[in-house]
Scaffold this motif. Structure first.
Motif, short mmCIF file in Angstrom:
data_model
loop_
_atom_site.label_atom_id
_atom_site.label_comp_id
_atom_site.label_asym_id
_atom_site.label_seq_id
_atom_site.Cartn_x
_atom_site.Cartn_y
_atom_site.Cartn_z
N ALA A 8 0.84 -1.21 0.00
CA ALA A 8 0.00 0.00 0.00
C ALA A 8 0.86 1.26 0.00
N VAL A 9 2.05 1.18 0.62
CA VAL A 9 2.95 2.35 0.61
C VAL A 9 3.40 2.67 -0.82
N THR A 10 3.52 1.65 -1.66
CA THR A 10 3.87 1.89 -3.07
C THR A 10 2.82 2.79 -3.72
N THR A 11 1.55 2.44 -3.55
CA THR A 11 0.49 3.22 -4.17
C THR A 11 0.36 4.59 -3.50
N LEU A 12 0.54 4.62 -2.17
CA LEU A 12 0.52 5.91 -1.47
C LEU A 12 1.60 6.84 -2.05
N THR A 13 2.76 6.27 -2.33
CA THR A 13 3.88 7.06 -2.87
C THR A 13 3.51 7.66 -4.22
N ARG A 14 2.92 6.83 -5.07
CA ARG A 14 2.53 7.32 -6.41
C ARG A 14 1.42 8.36 -6.31
N ALA A 15 0.46 8.11 -5.39
CA ALA A 15 -0.66 9.05 -5.22
C ALA A 15 -0.15 10.39 -4.68
N LEU A 16 0.79 10.33 -3.74
CA LEU A 16 1.36 11.57 -3.19
C LEU A 16 2.15 12.32 -4.26
N ALA A 17 2.86 11.55 -5.11
CA ALA A 17 3.62 12.20 -6.19
C ALA A 17 2.68 13.01 -7.09
N LYS A 18 1.51 12.45 -7.39
CA LYS A 18 0.52 13.18 -8.20
C LYS A 18 0.00 14.40 -7.45
N ASP A 19 -0.31 14.17 -6.17
CA ASP A 19 -0.96 15.20 -5.36
C ASP A 19 -0.05 16.40 -5.11
N LEU A 20 1.25 16.15 -5.00
CA LEU A 20 2.17 17.22 -4.57
C LEU A 20 3.01 17.80 -5.70
N ALA A 21 2.83 17.26 -6.91
CA ALA A 21 3.65 17.73 -8.04
C ALA A 21 3.45 19.23 -8.29
N GLU A 22 2.23 19.72 -8.09
CA GLU A 22 1.97 21.14 -8.38
C GLU A 22 2.77 22.08 -7.46
N TYR A 23 3.26 21.53 -6.32
CA TYR A 23 4.10 22.34 -5.42
C TYR A 23 5.58 22.07 -5.67
N GLY A 24 5.88 21.26 -6.66
CA GLY A 24 7.27 20.93 -6.96
C GLY A 24 7.87 19.94 -5.97
N ILE A 25 6.99 19.28 -5.20
CA ILE A 25 7.49 18.31 -4.21
C ILE A 25 7.53 16.93 -4.86
N ARG A 26 8.71 16.31 -4.90
CA ARG A 26 8.84 14.96 -5.47
C ARG A 26 8.63 13.93 -4.37
N VAL A 27 8.04 12.80 -4.74
CA VAL A 27 7.78 11.73 -3.76
C VAL A 27 8.22 10.40 -4.34
#
Ligand code: NAD
Length: 249
Positions: free
Chosen positions: A159-178
């Motif tokens: 589940a952490v794998t999917t959380l990581t990908r979901a966070l990457a999508k969610d935070l990309a607009e702030y320039g935050i990489r996950v």
């Protein structure tokens, strides 16, 4: 202003190795943990390396404690440049038929809820960071579903794998990489119980690894050092396997 990295569970094992790696790369370090004696020893090791570090003791599985912990951190630090959601562990072993719901919840909380609670609390500070990034911890168990009795651990890590990908999508607009690291078997206190109860089994694990040895905590830390650096500026939503060719034979 110096760059600031926070590492959950940073008082030992891979977390402490990551604190050293990032400290030596010039970060000011915030570690978290639950044991005061471990924290004291970890801070002494970091100080001996001339790394500026501080520890905030709170249980990453306790939502209120995480919120309180981050209140204290944000009162002292203006921003975060790196969050490493390292805290995690087996929490014991149990087959599904006999599994207590409390055990299931404990293992999910330690490996999955903790990443959610800490990330949510850290986002306002990461938004103020410089090219900020997050590194989560999945595991080879998230792919092969883990050894005997480690099925919930593997489930939480997947589940952490999917959380990581979901966070990457969610935070990309702030320039935050996950991103996440996915270690194979690394020689830390994580395996203390089996070392004490069945050293022959522990010693046999290397036979299933191409490089014929277990990994060192520093070999995971160095990949984290790369992932948070500018050298990895175009990498987000990625899971990096660090396992010496485990389950590959
Ligand atoms: P470890 O047991 O050596 O260290 C874990 C650290 O987390 C300790 O400092 C401990 O005090 C801290 N911690 C434990 N529970 C906590 C809590 N509730 N709140 C705050 N801190 C807590 O383990 P490790 O091998 O360094 O593991 C680090 C990460 O790597 C974990 O997420 C683990 O699941 C993952 N991992 C480890 C291996 C391995 O073989 N060692 C393999 C794959 C993934």
């Amino acid at each position: 202003m110096s760059k600031i990295a926070m590492i959950t569970g940073g008082t030992g094992g891979i977390g402490l190795a990551t604190a050293k790696e990032l400290g030596q790369a010039g970060y000011e370090i915030i570690i978290n943990g639950i044991h005061e004696d471990q924290a004291k020893a970890a801070l002494e090791e970091l100080k001996a390396l001339n790394i500026k570090a501080e520890c905030f003791l709170f249980d990453v599985t306790d939502e209120e404690a995480v919120i309180e912990g981050f209140k204290k951190i944000s009162a002292k630090y203006e921003k975060l440049d790196v969050l490493v959601n390292n805290a995690g562990g087996l929490g014991g072993r149990s087959r599904f038929e006999d599994m207590e719901t409390s055990f299931y919840r404990k293992v999910m909380a330690l490996n999955l809820d903790s990443a959610f609670f800490n990330t949510r609390a850290a986002i306002p500070m990461l938004k103020k960071g410089e090219k900020a990034s997050i590194v989560n911890f999945t595991s080879i168990a998230g792919w092969n579903s883990g050894g005997p009795g480690a099925g919930v651990y593997g489930t939480a890590k997947a589940a952490v794998t999917t959380l990581t990908r979901a966070l990457a999508k969610d935070l990309a607009e702030y320039g935050i990489r996950v991103n996440a690291v996915s270690p194979g078997t690394i020689d830390t206190a994580f395996h203390q119980q089996i070392k004490e109860t069945n050293i022959d089994v522990f010693n046999s694990w290397k036979n299933n690894i191409l490089l014929k040895r277990l990994g060192e905590a520093s070999e995971v830390a160095s990949v984290i050092g790369f992932l948070v650096s500018e050298k990895a500026s175009f990498i987000t939503g990625e899971i990096v396997q660090i396992n010496g060719g485990q389950d590959f034979l």
